[in-house]
Scaffold this motif. Structure first.
Motif, PDB file in Angstrom:
ATOM      1  N   VAL A  72       0.875  -1.163   0.000  1.00 28.04           N
ATOM      2  CA  VAL A  72       0.000   0.000   0.000  1.00 28.04           C
ATOM      3  C   VAL A  72       0.916   1.218   0.000  1.00 28.04           C
ATOM      4  N   ASP A  73       1.285   1.666  -1.184  1.00 31.97           N
ATOM      5  CA  ASP A  73       2.167   2.825  -1.339  1.00 31.97           C
ATOM      6  C   ASP A  73       1.279   4.065  -1.451  1.00 31.97           C
ATOM      7  N   VAL A  74       1.201   4.814  -0.333  1.00 33.37           N
ATOM      8  CA  VAL A  74       0.309   5.982  -0.310  1.00 33.37           C
ATOM      9  C   VAL A  74       0.920   7.172  -1.039  1.00 33.37           C
ATOM     10  N   SER A  75       2.134   7.029  -1.531  1.00 37.08           N
ATOM     11  CA  SER A  75       2.880   8.017  -2.322  1.00 37.08           C
ATOM     12  C   SER A  75       3.562   9.042  -1.422  1.00 37.08           C
ATOM     13  N   GLU A  76       4.552   9.717  -1.983  1.00 33.77           N
ATOM     14  CA  GLU A  76       5.335  10.683  -1.221  1.00 33.77           C
ATOM     15  C   GLU A  76       4.530  11.920  -0.847  1.00 33.77           C
ATOM     16  N   PHE A  77       3.357  12.093  -1.446  1.00 38.94           N
ATOM     17  CA  PHE A  77       2.539  13.273  -1.163  1.00 38.94           C
ATOM     18  C   PHE A  77       1.486  12.997  -0.082  1.00 38.94           C
ATOM     19  N   ILE A 133       5.373   2.382   7.372  1.00 43.82           N
ATOM     20  CA  ILE A 133       6.734   2.880   7.174  1.00 43.82           C
ATOM     21  C   ILE A 133       6.661   4.333   6.708  1.00 43.82           C
ATOM     22  N   PHE A 134       7.344   5.206   7.440  1.00 42.41           N
ATOM     23  CA  PHE A 134       7.353   6.620   7.068  1.00 42.41           C
ATOM     24  C   PHE A 134       8.781   7.052   6.755  1.00 42.41           C
ATOM     25  N   SER A 135       8.957   7.626   5.580  1.00 40.93           N
ATOM     26  CA  SER A 135      10.234   8.221   5.187  1.00 40.93           C
ATOM     27  C   SER A 135      10.058   9.741   5.176  1.00 40.93           C
ATOM     28  N   PRO A 136      10.986  10.485   5.781  1.00 39.83           N
ATOM     29  CA  PRO A 136      10.844  11.949   5.835  1.00 39.83           C
ATOM     30  C   PRO A 136      10.684  12.550   4.438  1.00 39.83           C
ATOM     31  N   ARG A 137       9.711  13.445   4.311  1.00 33.32           N
ATOM     32  CA  ARG A 137       9.438  14.132   3.047  1.00 33.32           C
ATOM     33  C   ARG A 137       9.295  15.630   3.324  1.00 33.32           C
ATOM     34  N   ILE A 138       9.795  16.444   2.388  1.00 34.99           N
ATOM     35  CA  ILE A 138       9.660  17.899   2.519  1.00 34.99           C
ATOM     36  C   ILE A 138       8.176  18.260   2.487  1.00 34.99           C
ATOM     37  N   GLY A 139       7.759  19.032   3.483  1.00 34.00           N
ATOM     38  CA  GLY A 139       6.381  19.490   3.533  1.00 34.00           C
ATOM     39  C   GLY A 139       5.426  18.538   4.238  1.00 34.00           C
ATOM     40  N   ILE A 140       5.921  17.366   4.679  1.00 35.34           N
ATOM     41  CA  ILE A 140       5.071  16.410   5.391  1.00 35.34           C
ATOM     42  C   ILE A 140       5.514  16.369   6.856  1.00 35.34           C
ATOM     43  N   SER A 173       6.082  14.750  10.060  1.00 40.58           N
ATOM     44  CA  SER A 173       6.203  13.362  10.537  1.00 40.58           C
ATOM     45  C   SER A 173       5.483  13.160  11.860  1.00 40.58           C
ATOM     46  N   THR A 174       5.473  14.202  12.713  1.00 39.68           N
ATOM     47  CA  THR A 174       4.789  14.080  14.003  1.00 39.68           C
ATOM     48  C   THR A 174       3.285  13.983  13.808  1.00 39.68           C
ATOM     49  N   ALA A 175       2.742  14.759  12.875  1.00 41.06           N
ATOM     50  CA  ALA A 175       1.310  14.693  12.590  1.00 41.06           C
ATOM     51  C   ALA A 175       0.922  13.327  12.038  1.00 41.06           C
ATOM     52  N   VAL A 176       1.773  12.743  11.222  1.00 42.19           N
ATOM     53  CA  VAL A 176       1.497  11.404  10.718  1.00 42.19           C
ATOM     54  C   VAL A 176       1.483  10.399  11.871  1.00 42.19           C
ATOM     55  N   ALA A 177       2.458  10.542  12.800  1.00 39.50           N
ATOM     56  CA  ALA A 177       2.494   9.656  13.966  1.00 39.50           C
ATOM     57  C   ALA A 177       1.218   9.784  14.792  1.00 39.50           C
ATOM     58  N   GLU A 178       0.712  11.019  14.928  1.00 36.48           N
ATOM     59  CA  GLU A 178      -0.533  11.226  15.679  1.00 36.48           C
ATOM     60  C   GLU A 178      -1.715  10.573  14.968  1.00 36.48           C
ATOM     61  N   THR A 207      14.993  14.363  12.237  1.00 40.22           N
ATOM     62  CA  THR A 207      13.692  14.992  12.013  1.00 40.22           C
ATOM     63  C   THR A 207      12.509  14.175  12.518  1.00 40.22           C
ATOM     64  N   VAL A 208      12.737  12.958  12.988  1.00 34.30           N
ATOM     65  CA  VAL A 208      11.602  12.112  13.377  1.00 34.30           C
ATOM     66  C   VAL A 208      11.602  11.781  14.872  1.00 34.30           C
ATOM     67  N   GLY A 209      12.466  12.423  15.638  1.00 33.52           N
ATOM     68  CA  GLY A 209      12.537  12.130  17.076  1.00 33.52           C
ATOM     69  C   GLY A 209      11.224  12.393  17.788  1.00 33.52           C
ATOM     70  N   ALA A 210      10.596  13.540  17.498  1.00 32.92           N
ATOM     71  CA  ALA A 210       9.330  13.874  18.157  1.00 32.92           C
ATOM     72  C   ALA A 210       8.233  12.892  17.757  1.00 32.92           C
TER      73      ALA A 210
END
Length: 894
Positions: free
Chosen positions: A343-348, A373-380, A382-387, A409-412
């Protein structure tokens, strides 16, 4: 009697420390110096007393001291005298901190502890930690953070390393227990305590060796019933003996057997201590996969593919969304999202996209668990995705794991996941491996719940005849059975074998072959030749008498040239297996030290060592275990429709495995076995060749009829049918795991007073953990007998329905002294006055007597007159119970 017998050791209220003179550090052992500082670094919740001991004579001043636990950190020459003093002050528990103590001195300490009724941890122990008590009675380092995991370790050095790692990774413990060589209380006792410890949610074990396989298996199975157990074991070396006389024994190593042991015990094995804690953390979450299919949700193809590769590597399955779910989800995701495999939700993808994908996967019946699996992306964010993941987790009934790749960038975001108690990992492979541990745990728990009897419900075997064959071989001072003797044993247990006759000369061989019908096979028959084909001792597909005569002479000449010292009985003649597309299987037996007999299953034929296809299982087996054993082998994939061949008759293989299990249970002299090949096709299975190795039974006879087995079979011999006073009859039998529903119905149907008399609680029903503990028992350490009655009812359509009802239960649990046991009894209210309670008590007492126990005892509430009356009728001695005047202690000599 509700408190665990090791409570004084692991939850003491008062401690005395014997560690030399604290004012003179030079006079102390290194452990004593460290102990003083570590004990005082936090405030112990109980009473802590340090004793100045410049010499052993001053210890007589302790005669008036009362303590639950005495910690001894004295030189080796003073330990025995200190332990004798612990006995004089009537202390129940002692801990000796030391290292390098040899077996002889350890034995003297163990005997002293036994004579003085002391539960001794040590010598060669670095101590214990109980963080919730602020107790650091050891020298493993600073007190660990409090948490739900218990750690038991047989390595002091590794214990300290694990605690150091855990401190920097936020891992907390309910208990830390250090064991070592020659300890008096060992791994089984530690597991037994932790299984009943309310602060422990899961148990992690580092182990190096086992002294008593039966005791270890009993404790491990009982602990795994109650909570997840994860094991890290060192020494993964093969233990195959150079003297192995069968293919199976040459291939199988001790580490393979240990894997089989943990599977059957319901535990999980890992191979690093970081994996140890991640597995324990995941299992403690208590959600279980419905399958081995892991759905992977990622915002990038690369990490997702890495995870999918590892799914295949560790024999999981990739969880794909069903077409209906995928069609419904696709319009809600970004245009570049892909749902075919991953399930590749895409980089966007935004947080909401992740949440929708997670919920869709969790609700899909084809998915057993989800990895995000979350890979850091510009404009995304990461903390909001974790929430968003944390929000989806609140409604998750399946395992949900995460991998937040990167670092700065993903510590929080990782902190958000930690607070939501969502397991998170830094690499896709680690996350997939954690799901694999959860899936293995679920499968192993299914194996744990199997309680096969020693004999199946198939036709009764000729056990006496088989024993006569073995006894005659041993009387000749032989250990290796000939092919004909081996096949005789198989036939005694109704395993189909090819008809085999022994020819002494070429003329006999020709006549036998002509009578049996061609084609035939010839095989050398010698107790000194392990592998016939290696010495040219086999000839196949002989189609006429002349070919048989010539082959006989050729075999004799070759074998005498290659093995001139071998004793030769002759050459066997047997029909060739006629199936053109039959599969060749090898079913074997190996004997492991210390776990005893292990049944193996895999591909057969002449290249068996090269193929190295070996699945294994501990006996006894039932149909479920036999099927799972086959499914773990690589050859199982060829047993269905394969390359134009029709599927084989799987039921025939199951029956052979059940028969082998019967042989193992009934014939403790069996040490090794190969049935190779066993030809199986759509019509059935037949053993073409067989080889067995036997030996004298040895000391296992003192442990009872099944002393050679690591797991006791279901004790069907205790089944009895009894009449009811008002008509009808009921069956008294040992409890089984599938009795859980009936037991729950019995408890729910009791009056509040009856439930209180039995459980001293107002509970309305048994919680799942207690229900599992009561029905999934280890017959080695406890027994529960149920009275079951068949009831017939007529449904709305006039059909007669036969159901079973559980009328009552009696049980006992063996006390630590292994000579006494504690009983409990409950009977349905509407069965009062039927004599059921007395029968269940007499039956459970008979079982305890049969097990060699000397006394049975129990606690009865003072205001339970009917139970006290029953105890008097059964000649129990009724005593006061000083610890609680609301109870009476009832005791009966067996």
């Amino acid at each position: 009697m509700d408190k665990h017998y090791l409570t004084p050791l692991f939850a003491p209220q008062s401690i005395v420390v014997l560690a030399g003179d604290p004012e003179t550090p030079d006079a102390q052992t290194p452990y004593a110096q460290a102990l003083h500082g570590l004990l005082k670094a936090q405030r112990f919740t109980g009473t802590l007393t340090f004793v100045n001991t410049k010499m052993m004579g001053t210890l007589s001043d302790l005669a008036q001291v009362k303590a639950d636990l005495v910690v001894i950190a004295l030189p080796q020459e003073e330990q025995l005298a200190a332990l004798e003093l612990v006995g004089r002050i009537r202390c129940d528990a002692a801990l000796i901190l030391s290292s390098g103590v040899d077996a002889e001195h350890a034995r003297a300490l163990r005997e002293s502890a036994h004579d003085n009724h002391i539960h001794l941890l040590g010598p060669n122990s670095l101590g214990i930690q109980r963080p919730h008590l602020q107790l650091n009675a050891g020298v493993m380092g600073p007190l660990a953070k409090e948490g739900p995991l218990a750690l038991v370790s047989q390595s002091g050095a590794l214990t300290a390393s694990i605690l150091d790692w855990a401190a920097s990774n936020g891992v907390g413990f309910s208990s830390v227990i250090s064991l070592g060589p020659h300890t008096s209380l060992g791994l089984p006792e530690a597991l037994d305590f932790l299984a009943s410890d309310g602060r422990t949610q899961s148990i992690v074990v580092y182990m190096e060796g086992i002294q008593d396989a039966r005791k270890f298996m009993s404790a491990l199975r009982s602990a795994a019933i109650a909570k997840p157990v994860v094991v890290l074991k060192s020494g993964r070396k093969a233990a195959g003996s150079a003297a192995a006389l069968t293919h199976s024994a040459a291939i199988v190593g001790s580490d393979d057997v240990f894997d089989a042991v943990l599977r059957r015990a319901g535990a999980v094995r890992v191979h690093s201590f970081t994996e140890l804690f991640s597995a324990a953390k995941c299992l403690a979450a208590r959600y279980r996969p419905v399958s081995k299919r892991l759905a992977i949700i990622a915002n990038g193809g690369g990490p997702g593919v890495l995870a999918a590769d590892w799914v295949n590597e560790i024999h999981l399955e990739l969880g794909r969304l069903s077409p209906e779910v995928a069609a419904q989800l696709a319009p809600q995701l970004p245009p570049l999202a892909a749902l075919s495999d991953l399930v590749d939700v895409s980089e966007f993808a935004q947080p909401e996209h992740f949440r929708l994908a997670i919920e869709a996967a969790l609700n899909d019946a084809q998915v057993g668990g989800v990895l995000v699996i979350f890979s850091p992306r510009i404009g995304i964010d990461s903390t909001a995705v974790a929430e968003a993941v944390a929000e989806a987790k609140r409604r998750a009934a399946k395992p949900l794991l995460t991998c937040w790749m990167g670092d700065t960038t993903v510590g929080a975001a990782r902190e958000v996941l930690h607070k939501a108690q969502i397991p998170t990992f830094r690499t896709p492979e680690a996350a997939v491996g954690a799901f694999g541990n959860i899936a293995n745990f679920t499968q192993n728990q299914q194996l744990l719940q199997q309680t096969p009897p020693p004999l199946s419900n198939l036709a009764k075997p000729d056990i006496a005849g088989a024993r006569l064959v073995i006894e005659s071989v041993l009387a000749e001072r032989r250990n290796v059975l000939t092919e004909m003797e081996s096949k005789t044993l198989l036939a005694a247990f109704h395993i189909p074998v090819t008809r085999t006759l022994l020819a002494r000369n070429a003329h006999e061989a020709m006549m036998i072959a002509t009578q049996q019908g061609f084609p035939v096979a010839l095989k050398i028959d010698s107790p000194d030749i392990t592998h016939k084909s290696d010495v040219g001792g086999v000839a196949l597909n002989l189609h006429n008498g002349e070919a048989v005569r010539n082959a006989f002479n050729d075999i004799m000449q070759r074998v005498k040239r290659i093995k001139p010292e071998a004793r030769i009985n002759g050459i066997t003649v047997q029909n060739m297996a006629r199936s053109r597309r039959g599969r060749e299987i090898c079913i074997g037996l190996v004997s492991d030290d210390p776990f005893g007999p292990v049944i193996t299953f895999g591909a057969g034929g002449t290249m068996i060592e090269l193929i190295d296809d070996r699945a294994m299982e501990l006996p006894p087996l039932n149909q479920f275990l036999a099927r799972r054993l086959m499914e773990r082998s690589r050859v199982f994939e060829t047993l269905g429709e394969w390359r134009g061949a029709t599927p084989v008759k799987i039921e025939a293989l199951e029956q052979v495995l059940l028969r082998i299990s019967e042989m193992v249970c009934a014939l403790p002299q069996l040490r090794e076995m190969d049935i190779n090949p066993l030809i199986v096709d759509e019509t059935g299975a037949v053993a073409v060749d067989a080889r067995m190795v036997v030996a004298q039974q040895g000391q296992s006879l003192s442990m009872g009829k099944y002393g050679h087995l690591a797991i006791l079979p279901y004790p069907a011999k205790y089944e009895q049918i009894w009449p009811l006073r008002d008509g009808g009859e009921y069956l008294v039998r040992p409890i089984r795991p599938d009795d859980a529903h009936m037991l729950q119905q019995l408890v729910k149907g009791l009056s509040p007073q009856s439930r209180y008399f039995r459980f001293v609680s107002q509970l309305a029903e048994l919680p799942p953990s207690m229900l599992a503990k009561f029905t999934l028992i280890d017959y080695d350490r406890e027994m529960a007998l149920v009275a079951v009655k068949q009831e017939r009812t007529v449904d709305e359509e006039g059909e007669v329905q036969v159901t079973e009802r559980l009328l009552g239960v009696s049980r006992y649990v063996t006390n630590p002294d292994r000579t006494t046991c504690e009983f409990a009894l409950v009977v349905a209210d509407d069965m009062a006055g039927q004599g059921l309670g007395a029968r269940l008590m007499l039956s459970i007492m008979e079982v305890a007597r049969d097990k060699g126990l000397e006394h049975i005892e129990g606690l009865v509430l003072t205001n339970n007159p009917n139970m006290l009356k029953l105890m008097r009728r059964l000649d129990f001695e009724i005593r006061s119970f000083p610890e609680d005047p609301e109870f009476r202690l009832v005791v009966h000599k067996l």
